[in-house]
Design an enzyme around this catalytic site. Structure first.
Site, PDB file in Angstrom:
ATOM      1  N   HIS A   1      -0.099   2.223  -4.965  1.00 38.40           N
ATOM      2  CA  HIS A   1       1.205   2.829  -4.706  1.00 38.40           C
ATOM      3  C   HIS A   1       1.888   2.122  -3.527  1.00 38.40           C
ATOM      4  CE1 HIS A   1       4.154   6.045  -4.010  1.00 38.40           C
ATOM      5  NE2 HIS A   1       3.814   5.976  -2.739  1.00 38.40           N
TER       6      HIS A   1
ATOM      7  N   HIS B   1       5.738   0.370  -2.788  1.00 34.88           N
ATOM      8  CA  HIS B   1       6.601   0.317  -1.604  1.00 34.88           C
ATOM      9  C   HIS B   1       6.839  -1.078  -1.034  1.00 34.88           C
ATOM     10  CE1 HIS B   1       7.220   4.554  -1.018  1.00 34.88           C
ATOM     11  NE2 HIS B   1       5.915   4.819  -1.019  1.00 34.88           N
TER      12      HIS B   1
ATOM     13  N   SER C   1       3.551   5.235 -10.844  1.00 39.40           N
ATOM     14  CA  SER C   1       2.348   5.965 -11.261  1.00 39.40           C
ATOM     15  C   SER C   1       2.658   7.253 -11.988  1.00 39.40           C
ATOM     16  CB  SER C   1       1.500   6.319 -10.045  1.00 39.40           C
ATOM     17  OG  SER C   1       1.267   5.214  -9.278  1.00 39.40           O
TER      18      SER C   1
ATOM     19  N   GLU D   1      10.863   7.528  -3.062  1.00 42.78           N
ATOM     20  CA  GLU D   1       9.734   7.738  -3.965  1.00 42.78           C
ATOM     21  C   GLU D   1      10.134   7.748  -5.449  1.00 42.78           C
ATOM     22  OE1 GLU D   1       6.673   7.522  -3.347  1.00 42.78           O
ATOM     23  OE2 GLU D   1       6.546   7.825  -1.185  1.00 42.78           O
TER      24      GLU D   1
HETATM   25  N1  HBI Z   1       1.711  10.554   4.024  1.00 37.38           N
HETATM   26  N2  HBI Z   1       0.138   8.879   4.175  1.00 37.38           N
HETATM   27  C1  HBI Z   1       1.291   9.331   3.661  1.00 37.38           C
HETATM   28  N3  HBI Z   1       1.991   8.568   2.771  1.00 37.38           N
HETATM   29  C2  HBI Z   1       3.172   8.986   2.253  1.00 37.38           C
HETATM   30  O1  HBI Z   1       3.797   8.267   1.457  1.00 37.38           O
HETATM   31  C3  HBI Z   1       3.661  10.242   2.629  1.00 37.38           C
HETATM   32  C4  HBI Z   1       2.901  11.020   3.530  1.00 37.38           C
HETATM   33  N4  HBI Z   1       3.348  12.242   3.880  1.00 37.38           N
HETATM   34  C5  HBI Z   1       4.594  12.768   3.380  1.00 37.38           C
HETATM   35  C6  HBI Z   1       5.325  11.849   2.487  1.00 37.38           C
HETATM   36  N5  HBI Z   1       4.835  10.718   2.148  1.00 37.38           N
HETATM   37  C7  HBI Z   1       6.675  12.069   1.880  1.00 37.38           C
HETATM   38  O2  HBI Z   1       6.598  12.437   0.543  1.00 37.38           O
HETATM   39  C8  HBI Z   1       7.667  12.973   2.535  1.00 37.38           C
HETATM   40  O3  HBI Z   1       7.155  14.250   2.719  1.00 37.38           O
HETATM   41  C9  HBI Z   1       8.251  12.376   3.764  1.00 37.38           C
HETATM   42 FE    FE Z   2       4.992   6.695  -1.215  1.00 36.64          FE
END
Ligand code: HBI
Ligand code: FE
Length: 361
Positions: free
Chosen positions: A222, A227, A289, A270
């Site tokens: 992912h 990203h 995914s 996302e």
């Molecule tokens: N934590 N490690 C990690 N990776 C992410 O992509 C992630 C997260 N916490 C929250 C989040 N993404 C988001 O979906 C939002 O809540 C900001």
């Molecule tokens: Fe993400």
């Protein structure tokens, strides 16, 4: 099964179970709704189709009842029938796979030991892990040019999981974003706050091999296939800027504002879609995914609406927001950040790598 209401009706049915030697584990009878002349019997029994006793029993019951439904035939997905069945959920494959769990623990420990300024942990991925990566690799959707750069310069390929350190150095060069290892999901606030520093927290473990195209949590596929290409793409350079502004907006924001920002982030970074030359294009990393077979709803990209829209984390998305273009996605996000009610304004100083706070006017 449904039977005509008559004295001995239940006895008749039970007799077949006795005759074919099938063990009943539960039985319940209820009048059929809106029909006083018949009764419904719900019977659980031990045995499966294909077992001659069970097959003969079902034939006999079919003959002697008005209607019979076998739950197995309806292709209903498995669901817990007793509170003790929840044991099966707790034992679900990836939690029960001891080797997988140990691997995750090792990577989590190395992420926890990492400190700012130190080299990122180098991971030797196993053959099986690379195979899982390969399945996701086949789904990649980023621009060919950017994937070519990533292949040439840091050895992205179907048969190799790149090292986070190398990807991080490459991105830093392109958009100033750097990666940092993390053991698992962070709170929205923590995750967004890091974006203010152009730091993107990245997991290093890989999803369980039993479901290569689905993961409810972020993993290396992912992060690096979903990203990272965005932060490397010159077309997205401006968008990366916007992601940082998102981080800045989250600094010191109220819990309610964090919830709203997290939703706007979710529906763009996302799961965002945008139009490009009339075609619908994915730019959200999560889409890698989770493109489901469900028919979702497509709404025009409006961050203020997205901010009020709840989302499911562990299943397919019911709604997507579609921007008219990448520029449209960006402008609206930027504007949204400016509408947050905060008593101060945060700016990032890239030289000192620290935040400057201005009083609001
Ligand atoms: N934590 N490690 C990690 N990776 C992410 O992509 C992630 C997260 N916490 C929250 C989040 N993404 C988001 O979906 C939002 O809540 C900001
Ligand atoms: Fe993400």
């Amino acid at each position: 099964m449904e039977v005509r209401d008559a004295p001995g009706a239940l006895y008749e049915v039970l007799r077949f179970f006795w005759k074919h030697d099938v063990n009943i584990t539960r039985i319940e009878s209820r009048p059929t709704p809106r029909d006083e002349t018949s009764f419904n019997f719900f019977v659980d029994f031990n045995g499966r189709r294909g077992d001659p006793n069970v097959d003969q029993l079902l034939v006999a019951l079919k003959e002697h009842t008005e209607r019979i439904y076998v739950l197995d035939d309806m292709e209903v997905p498995w669901f817990p029938r007793h509170v003790s069945d929840l044991d099966h959920i707790a034992d679900s494959q990836c939690f029960n796979d001891e080797e997988y769990r140990r691997r995750r623990d090792v990577l989590a420990q190395s992420a926890l030991r990492h400190r700012h300024g130190k080299a990122l942990p180098h991971i030797d991925y196993s053959h099986a892990e690379v195979e899982t990566w390969g399945h996701v690799w086949d789904k990649r959707f980023w621009d060919k040019a950017i994937m070519r750069d990533l292949s040439k310069q840091i050895g992205y390929s179907r048969g190799r999981i790149p090292q986070q350190e190398d990807v991080s150095a490459f991105l830093q060069d392109r958009t100033g974003f750097s990666l940092r290892p993390v053991a698992g999901l962070l709170s929205s606030r923590d995750f967004l706050n890091a974006l203010a520093f152009r730091v993107f927290f990245c997991t290093q473990y890989i999803r369980h091999h039993s479901m290569p195209l689905y993961t409810p949590e972020p993993d290396i596929c992912h992060e690096l296939l979903g990203h990272a290409p965005m932060f490397a793409d010159p077309e997205f350079a401006d968008f990366s800027q916007c992601v940082q502004e998102f981080g800045l907006a989250s600094l010191g924001a109220s819990d309610e504002e964090i919830t709203r920002l997290a939703r706007v982030y979710w529906f763009s970074v996302e799961f965002g879609l945008c139009r490009q030359q009339g075609e619908l294009k994915a730019y959200g990393a999560g889409l890698l995914s989770s493109f489901g077979e469900l028919e979702p709803e497509y709404l025009p990209w409006e961050p203020a609406v997205a901010a009020k829209t709840e989302f499911p984390i562990t299943c397919y998305q019911l709604r997507y927001f579609v921007a008219d273009s990448l520029a449209d996605a960006k402008h609206k996000m930027r504007y949204y950040c400016q509408t947050l009610a905060k008593p101060f304004h945060a700016r990032y100083n890239p030289i000192s790598q620290s935040i400057w706070v201005d009083r609001a006017v």
